[in-house]
Design a protein around this motif. Structure first.
Motif, PDB file in Angstrom:
ATOM      1  N   GLN A 159     -28.270  18.326  42.187  1.00  0.00           N
ATOM      2  CA  GLN A 159     -27.622  19.608  42.381  1.00  0.00           C
ATOM      3  C   GLN A 159     -26.760  19.541  43.635  1.00  0.00           C
ATOM      4  OE1 GLN A 159     -30.111  23.041  42.694  1.00  0.00           O
ATOM      5  NE2 GLN A 159     -28.486  24.335  43.458  1.00  0.00           N
ATOM      6  N   GLU A 160     -25.557  19.997  43.522  1.00  0.00           N
ATOM      7  CA  GLU A 160     -24.687  20.068  44.687  1.00  0.00           C
ATOM      8  C   GLU A 160     -23.839  21.329  44.596  1.00  0.00           C
ATOM      9  OE1 GLU A 160     -22.190  16.639  44.818  1.00  0.00           O
ATOM     10  OE2 GLU A 160     -21.070  17.159  43.014  1.00  0.00           O
ATOM     11  N   VAL A 161     -23.665  21.947  45.751  1.00  0.00           N
ATOM     12  CA  VAL A 161     -22.829  23.131  45.865  1.00  0.00           C
ATOM     13  C   VAL A 161     -21.748  22.822  46.888  1.00  0.00           C
ATOM     14  CG1 VAL A 161     -22.727  25.591  46.369  1.00  0.00           C
ATOM     15  CG2 VAL A 161     -24.796  24.615  45.358  1.00  0.00           C
ATOM     16  N   LYS A 162     -20.509  22.962  46.470  1.00  0.00           N
ATOM     17  CA  LYS A 162     -19.383  22.732  47.362  1.00  0.00           C
ATOM     18  C   LYS A 162     -18.609  24.041  47.507  1.00  0.00           C
ATOM     19  CE  LYS A 162     -18.794  17.853  46.134  1.00  0.00           C
ATOM     20  NZ  LYS A 162     -17.855  16.815  45.604  1.00  0.00           N
ATOM     21  N   ALA A 163     -18.273  24.365  48.741  1.00  0.00           N
ATOM     22  CA  ALA A 163     -17.541  25.612  48.996  1.00  0.00           C
ATOM     23  C   ALA A 163     -16.349  25.338  49.896  1.00  0.00           C
ATOM     24  CB  ALA A 163     -18.463  26.649  49.637  1.00  0.00           C
ATOM     25  N   LYS A 164     -15.297  26.108  49.676  1.00  0.00           N
ATOM     26  CA  LYS A 164     -14.115  26.075  50.527  1.00  0.00           C
ATOM     27  C   LYS A 164     -13.779  27.517  50.886  1.00  0.00           C
ATOM     28  CE  LYS A 164     -12.272  22.042  48.056  1.00  0.00           C
ATOM     29  NZ  LYS A 164     -11.131  21.521  47.248  1.00  0.00           N
ATOM     30  N   ASN A 165     -13.487  27.751  52.154  1.00  0.00           N
ATOM     31  CA  ASN A 165     -13.244  29.116  52.602  1.00  0.00           C
ATOM     32  C   ASN A 165     -12.064  29.136  53.564  1.00  0.00           C
ATOM     33  OD1 ASN A 165     -13.505  31.834  53.001  1.00  0.00           O
ATOM     34  ND2 ASN A 165     -15.417  31.732  54.148  1.00  0.00           N
ATOM     35  N   LEU A 166     -11.056  29.928  53.252  1.00  0.00           N
ATOM     36  CA  LEU A 166      -9.875  30.067  54.096  1.00  0.00           C
ATOM     37  C   LEU A 166      -9.759  31.525  54.536  1.00  0.00           C
ATOM     38  CD1 LEU A 166      -7.141  29.052  55.275  1.00  0.00           C
ATOM     39  CD2 LEU A 166      -6.101  29.697  53.077  1.00  0.00           C
ATOM     40  N   ILE A 167      -9.673  31.735  55.854  1.00  0.00           N
ATOM     41  CA  ILE A 167      -9.489  33.069  56.423  1.00  0.00           C
ATOM     42  C   ILE A 167      -8.275  33.007  57.344  1.00  0.00           C
ATOM     43  CG2 ILE A 167     -10.518  34.935  57.760  1.00  0.00           C
ATOM     44  CD1 ILE A 167     -13.260  33.714  57.142  1.00  0.00           C
ATOM     45  N   THR A 168      -7.233  33.734  57.003  1.00  0.00           N
ATOM     46  CA  THR A 168      -6.025  33.722  57.829  1.00  0.00           C
ATOM     47  C   THR A 168      -5.628  35.148  58.178  1.00  0.00           C
ATOM     48  OG1 THR A 168      -4.528  33.783  55.921  1.00  0.00           O
ATOM     49  CG2 THR A 168      -5.188  31.624  56.736  1.00  0.00           C
ATOM     50  N   ASN A 169      -5.033  35.283  59.352  1.00  0.00           N
ATOM     51  CA  ASN A 169      -4.594  36.596  59.806  1.00  0.00           C
ATOM     52  C   ASN A 169      -3.330  36.447  60.634  1.00  0.00           C
ATOM     53  OD1 ASN A 169      -4.816  38.517  62.492  1.00  0.00           O
ATOM     54  ND2 ASN A 169      -5.174  39.628  60.587  1.00  0.00           N
ATOM     55  N   MET A 170      -2.388  37.369  60.434  1.00  0.00           N
ATOM     56  CA  MET A 170      -1.191  37.431  61.261  1.00  0.00           C
ATOM     57  C   MET A 170      -0.999  38.866  61.723  1.00  0.00           C
ATOM     58  SD  MET A 170       2.801  36.502  60.416  1.00  0.00           S
ATOM     59  CE  MET A 170       2.455  34.750  60.249  1.00  0.00           C
ATOM     60  N   SER A 171      -0.804  39.029  63.021  1.00  0.00           N
ATOM     61  CA  SER A 171      -0.588  40.340  63.597  1.00  0.00           C
ATOM     62  C   SER A 171       0.774  40.356  64.278  1.00  0.00           C
ATOM     63  CB  SER A 171      -1.691  40.675  64.606  1.00  0.00           C
ATOM     64  OG  SER A 171      -1.437  41.910  65.243  1.00  0.00           O
ATOM     65  N   LEU A 172       1.621  41.306  63.895  1.00  0.00           N
ATOM     66  CA  LEU A 172       2.945  41.485  64.483  1.00  0.00           C
ATOM     67  C   LEU A 172       2.973  42.814  65.213  1.00  0.00           C
ATOM     68  CD1 LEU A 172       4.998  40.560  61.303  1.00  0.00           C
ATOM     69  CD2 LEU A 172       4.418  39.022  63.169  1.00  0.00           C
ATOM     70  N   SER A 173       3.486  42.833  66.425  1.00  0.00           N
ATOM     71  CA  SER A 173       3.539  44.085  67.173  1.00  0.00           C
ATOM     72  C   SER A 173       4.844  44.189  67.945  1.00  0.00           C
ATOM     73  CB  SER A 173       2.348  44.191  68.135  1.00  0.00           C
ATOM     74  OG  SER A 173       2.407  43.194  69.132  1.00  0.00           O
TER      75      SER A 173
END
Length: 991
Positions: free
Chosen positions: A443-457
């Motif tokens: 049994q194997e579990v593979k995960a990929k997770n991408l979290i991106t954020n852009m803030s313009l002010s």
């Protein structure tokens, strides 16, 4: 959905037009300012943060305390460093400014709290917000950041139900608000991006254990701080998403603006082992129990009913706990970050690699690798700013299908050897099921997770600014389970076929949040206001398919090579959420504070006429020590504040499309059948929150305490309403006339016990005394919930039989037949046991002597829980037992709570009823040395010669000691793998 999206869009487009059509102002003339920062003894201080006030331009001092920064002649600079009094200095056209910092006992004014859509000084906040910094979590050997919060905060319950790496950790902020377990998840926000906090389900995980944690792929050493938002004042601005509290995770940002490359690296290595084992019967005790059971029942042991007595080696002894979870698992972790920048641009890039073994047998383990980037840029005139963060992680988890822990506790100590002499699995002539057969499975579990954020002010001047937050999150988890024939007894091979299970979970979401901010000081009146919109879209895809009939073991997992492929689940859902929010914060002389927040939410999980709802809160605070009366007569009181709040938040954590008829295809071609009834009339679950608190500091802030009382009432409960079987449906989504109340006292105390130049000792203690109950539930007796809940009692209760001791005539357990009808059923379950926490908290101490520091955290919990007794067969059956069963009933007059040994049905049923009685619940309170760390900073004189900013050697231990009277492996996890005792040692280098 067209109306749904255009409901808020008009004003947002106007804001964007203003933003992109506004020209930037001309930059003022700047020049380079230099200087050195020292302490009161003349010793240079490296790492002091220098900031141009009202800009993002800043820098830090180097190894010799020197700094350079671009300024204008009219700038004001702030100099801050932990443990020292902050200073603000006007430039006044100077080109050289040397600064001397004094040790500080007052840090309250300088602590800034992240409240999500805005920031506020700790002393000026009107809401309940807790903060944990990177110093407390960055070197802890944990898989996800939530594990690092145990015992550190009042009102925050973090429960690790299993020591298996990667499994989700349960967290509740101020109690259980919803009747649905999935309705109690808090809101996770990572750098402005909301993350689905529900665990990722797995086909092969242990039973009664949550799935995988969606935060596993985060780099712990890259986290700058974690803030917990608890009351209405802090959470109402998040509307429906803040009903169960908000967890804000902020990653590290670049502050190095000297143009030099700064490197920080952490390395540690260690070992883990199970923190507890049970005291079970040895071979002779076990066999004696079995023989006595047969004798008591008047039954003769045979090869069929007693292989352990007749066929197995009577002298063999195996400690199955040592075999199944007694290994030592290694852990290796390495992380590195690089940062640099100039007066307009700074960046941080980093990565981490972590590898852990397993305490279980076989080639099992956990690996993850992460990468992160943070980029900050501003225009020369400080009008325009852009911030970008990206966090990407992959992990690989080899788990297992069967519960080794259960087998370790139940398997007979004289069970056969695991392998034959030729290395094949030993089935002992089919007299047992070899537990190591599960190792044949993969049994194997593979995960990929991408979290991106852009803030313009963009800063328009005169206190008005505009910013837009853009976020994206993509997570995919793929699981493969291979089950070859060799996982079965060869006797059954002709009747079984190899198969594989393929599971995939994909979560995809984006968010856009434009926002206007306005800040102004009008004499003694201060005003902070903001208004904005939220546009969020999330989709979830779940697919489970099974392949059967592989001709060769090497082909297992390749669906094209399977004789038969079927799809067990193919589910795609989409969630849309829009909102408009606003906040007005005012203060008078920074002494009286009023905070108003509001939000109008729209969720696609409700019917067309119920999609929108309004939520809001009011918070107020009074710093009474700012009054002249207190300054004149109570100068021993350094700080005093009274604050309070009241407001409402909502909850829409229910399945998507619950309001509509839904269908699934029939097994045959061309057909559909209904799987859910329509109900477009159910509406939002509402949580009304009330809080009042007192904050005090004494002796120049050396003693600080906060006492808070809150009451949360969650009504209009959203549940699946049970339906009669004749309808063809188990339930329909609906609102129940039920209200859940959570009340508690939260107490925290921080002290600086000793604060000498060489030796310092600080302590922090927190205590929570919660009370949860079902306040009302109209006509509960007419629903099936009457067998689960009782009005006036907590939600986490167990309805049990009344235990009536050992029947002296039979030697078996007996329970009381309350209504005397001769039948044991729910009418007789009159004993109510609260399995929730009576109180909980933590005690943290920090000692430092020159370059040496020591920290430890004690976690304490007062509670009751189901004991191991409630999960066992009767003593005398062919399963091992705790040594305590030797104190069993043998003769009339014996006083004990263990029935006589038996192996038959006559003794099974009394034992079964006893496991459903109050006898199966016991004290599960514990005091745990949750963490202890020792660090040593190499002398600064040596670092100066090596041109290295800092080298720290450290050792860290977790779950080192647990004191408890609980009968079982762990008072929180029951018979699950207890939390691992982990010891690591490493080095942290900055240069």
């Amino acid at each position: 959905m067209k109306y749904f999206y255009t409901h808020y869009c008009g004003f947002g487009l106007i804001l964007l037009f203003i933003f992109f059509s506004t020209a930037t102002a001309k930059a003022q003339n700047t020049y380079k300012l230099s200087g050195q920062v020292t302490d009161t003894t003349g010793q240079a201080i490296p790492g002091v943060h220098i900031q141009r006030i009202n800009t993002t331009n800043g820098t830090t001092t180097d190894f010799d305390g020197n700094y350079n920064i671009q300024v204008t002649g009219t700038d004001r600079l702030s100099f801050t460093y932990l443990g020292y009094q902050a200073q603000t200095i006007a430039v006044n056209n100077r080109k050289l400014i040397n600064v001397q910092l004094s040790p500080s006992t007052e840090a309250l004014d300088e602590v800034v709290i992240n409240a999500g859509y805005y920031r506020v000084k700790d002393r000026e906040r009107t809401g309940s917000i807790e903060k944990v910094t990177s110093e407390d979590i960055e070197l802890q050997p944990v898989t996800n950041p939530i594990e690092a919060l145990q015992g550190r905060m009042a009102g925050v319950e973090v429960v690790q139900k299993s020591g298996v790496r990667g499994l989700a950790t349960s967290i509740q902020i101020r109690g259980q608000n919803s009747l649905r377990s999935e309705g109690n998840y808090p809101l996770y926000i990572v750098d402005g991006v909301p993350i689905n906090s529900s665990p990722i389900n797995s086909s092969g995980l242990l039973t009664n254990i949550p799935g995988l944690d969606p935060l596993n792929t985060m780099n712990i050493s890259n986290i700058e701080s974690i803030e917990i938002l608890k009351d209405a004042d802090a959470t109402a601005i998040y509307g429906s998403r803040g009903a169960n509290g908000v967890i804000l995770i902020t990653t590290k940002k670049g502050t190095n603006m000297q143009g030099k490359l700064r490197v920080e690296a952490n390395f540690y290595k260690g070992v883990s082992e199970a923190s507890n084992k049970m005291d079970l019967l040895n071979t002779q005790q076990y066999l004696s129990m079995r023989r006595e059971a047969f004798a008591n029942d008047g039954v003769e042991p045979t090869d069929l009913n007693a292989a352990d007595l007749k066929l197995w080696d009577q002298n063999r002894y195996t400690d199955w706990q040592d075999v199944f979870f007694g290994n030592r698992a290694t852990i290796d972790n390495a992380s590195i970050s690089l940062s640099s920048g100039n007066e307009t641009t700074s960046f941080v890039i980093g990565g981490q690699y972590q590898k852990e073994g397993s305490v279980f047998p076989g080639d099992l383990g956990y690996k993850k690798a992460t990468a992160n980037i943070n980029l900050n840029h501003r225009s020369l005139d400080n009008k325009f700013q852009i911030h970008f963060t990206g966090n990407y992680g992959v992990d690989h988890n080899n788990l297992f299908n069967d519960s080794f822990v259960d087998k370790a506790l139940s398997l007979a100590p004289n069970a056969p050897r695991l392998y034959n002499y030729d290395g094949s699995l030993n089935w002992e002539d089919s007299t047992w099921t070899n537990p190591f057969a599960s190792l044949e499975k993969e049994q194997e579990v593979k995960a990929k997770n991408l979290i991106t954020n852009m803030s313009l002010s963009y800063d328009f001047g005169q206190g008005l600014s505009f910013k837009t937050n853009l976020g994206y999150n993509f997570l995919i988890s793929q699981e493969l389970i291979k089950l070859p024939k060799t996982a079965y007894n060869p006797l059954y091979w002709p009747n079984v076929s190899a198969n594989s299970t393929h599971s995939s979970t994909q979560r995809d979401s984006w968010i856009i949040e434009p926002q206007l901010d306005y800040n102004i000081e009008l004499g003694h009146l201060g005003l902070d206001a903001l208004a904005g919109f939220t546009f969020q879209n999330s989709s979830t895809n779940n697919l489970i398919s099974v392949g059967q009939g592989y001709s060769h073991p090497s082909l297992i997992g390749n669906l094209e090579a399977a004789d038969n492929v079927r799809v067990n689940l193919n589910k795609n859902t989409e969630y849309r959420y829009n909102a408009v929010y606003a906040r007005i914060g005012t203060n008078w002389k920074h002494k009286y504070f009023l905070n108003l927040t509001g939000r109008r939410d729209g969720s696609s999980r409700f019917g067309p006429d119920k999609r929108f709802a309004n939520f809001g809160a009011i918070g107020a605070a009074w710093i009474f020590t700012e009054e002249s009366f207190f300054n004149e007569h109570f100068n021993w009181l350094s700080f005093g504040k009274i604050r309070g709040s009241y407001g409402t938040t909502g909850n829409d954590q229910i399945p998507d499309y619950g309001y509509a008829d839904t269908y699934q295809p029939t097994p045959g071609p061309g057909g559909l059948y209904p799987v859910k009834l329509t109900n477009p009339d159910y509406s939002w679950e509402v949580n009304k929150k009330l809080e009042t608190a007192l904050e005090l500091s004494f002796l120049k802030n050396r003693i600080r305490t906060e006492i808070a009382w809150y009451r949360n009432r969650s009504s209009n409960q959203l549940v699946g309403y049970p339906l009669p079987a004749t309808t063809g449906f188990a339930s329909v989504q609906a609102n129940l006339p039920a209200t859940v109340e959570n009340k508690a006292w939260e107490i925290s105390l921080s002290t600086k016990n000793i604060n000498n130049e060489d030796f310092k000792w600080q302590s922090h203690i927190n205590l929570t005394i919660p009370k949860n109950k079902l306040l009302e539930f109209e006509n509960i007796e007419e629903t099936s919930y009457s067998n689960i809940y009782k009005v006036g009692e907590p939600l986490n209760i167990s309805l049990l039989y009344q235990y009536d001791g050992i029947d002296q005539s039979t030697g078996f357990h007996q329970i009381k037949d309350i209504n005397g009808d001769g039948v044991y059923n729910t009418d007789d379950q009159v004993v109510v046991k609260n399995l929730g926490r009576k109180f909980y908290g933590g005690l943290q101490n920090s000692f430092s002597y020159k370059n040496l520091n020591l920290q430890f955290l004690l976690q304490y919990v007062k509670q009751e829980n189901r004991t191991y007794f409630g999960m066992t067969n009767p003593p005398g059956f062919d399963t091992n037992q705790p040594v305590s069963v030797l104190n069993r009933w043998r003769n009339q007059g014996d006083i004990t709570n263990t029935q006589k040994f038996t192996q038959g049905f006559d003794g099974f049923m009394p034992h079964y009823y006893a496991t459903q009685s109050e006898l199966a619940v016991g004290d599960a309170s514990f005091l745990r040395l949750k963490s202890i760390s020792l660090g040593y900073h190499l002398p600064s004189s040596l670092m100066g010669k090596l041109k290295i900013e800092e080298i720290k050697l450290f050792a860290h231990a977790q779950n080192l000691l647990t004191i408890t009277d609980y009968l079982g492996l762990d008072p929180e996890g029951g018979t699950s793998l207890p939390p691992l005792r982990t010891i690591t040692a490493g080095v942290q280098i900055k240069f």
